[in-house]
Design an enzyme around this catalytic site. Structure first.
Site, short mmCIF file in Angstrom:
data_model
loop_
_atom_site.label_atom_id
_atom_site.label_comp_id
_atom_site.label_asym_id
_atom_site.label_seq_id
_atom_site.Cartn_x
_atom_site.Cartn_y
_atom_site.Cartn_z
N HIS A 84 -1.63 -2.80 -3.50
CA HIS A 84 -0.59 -1.80 -3.31
C HIS A 84 -0.18 -1.49 -1.87
CE1 HIS A 84 -0.66 -1.06 -7.56
NE2 HIS A 84 -1.96 -0.77 -7.53
N HIS A 139 -6.48 3.89 -7.19
CA HIS A 139 -5.52 3.61 -8.27
C HIS A 139 -4.19 4.26 -7.95
CE1 HIS A 139 -3.86 3.17 -12.28
NE2 HIS A 139 -3.68 4.47 -12.35
#
Length: 150
Positions: free
Chosen positions: A38, A145
């Site tokens: 990410h 996350h």
């Protein structure tokens, strides 16, 4: 009892075929895997960036968002007020300001020939954070996350 063992073995094999889709590569911490999936400081070409991720998992990931910021800045969001995550846990944190990001979506292909479309965005994000594992940066909490894009 003898019948149970083959059934258990079959269940383990089937579970193993499903589980790797979300499994973290063995030699990485959750924060390291988050960073690979990410964090990209600058805009990117989705096919190339997703190829790097898909090589770990051996499948075409259907969707992925890259935050165009540093790991340090994203980790700083972990110091903000905790909120409830989508899974009901209370270890999520929302960014105070939007960041540039690229959303990559699978359009065609089978691994390793995955093809993606890219959409540039400027939005807030929510990350789940946990205490660091051995090998992680020495922050109080680290992102593990990407829970939501707002």
């Amino acid at each position: 009892m003898v019948l149970c063992f083959p059934l258990l073995l079959l269940l383990l094999v089937l579970w193993g075929q499903v589980c790797p889709l979300h499994a973290i590569p063995k030699h990485l911490t959750r924060a390291q895997w988050f960073e690979i999936q990410h964090i990209r400081p600058s805009p990117l070409q989705c096919n190339r960036a997703m190829s790097h991720i898909n090589n770990y998992t051996q499948h075409c990931k259907p969707q992925n968002t890259f935050l165009h910021d540093s790991f340090q800045n994203v980790a700083a969001v972990c110091d903000l007020l905790s909120i409830t995550c989508k899974n009901g846990l209370h270890n999520c944190h929302q960014s105070l300001k939007p960041v540039n990001m690229t959303d990559c979506r699978l359009t065609s292909g089978k691994y390793p020939q995955c093809r993606y479309s890219a959409a540039a965005q400027y939005k807030l994000f929510i990350v789940a954070c946990d205490p660091p594992q051995k090998g992680d940066p020495p922050y109080k909490l680290v992102p593990v996350h990407l829970d939501s894009i707002l």
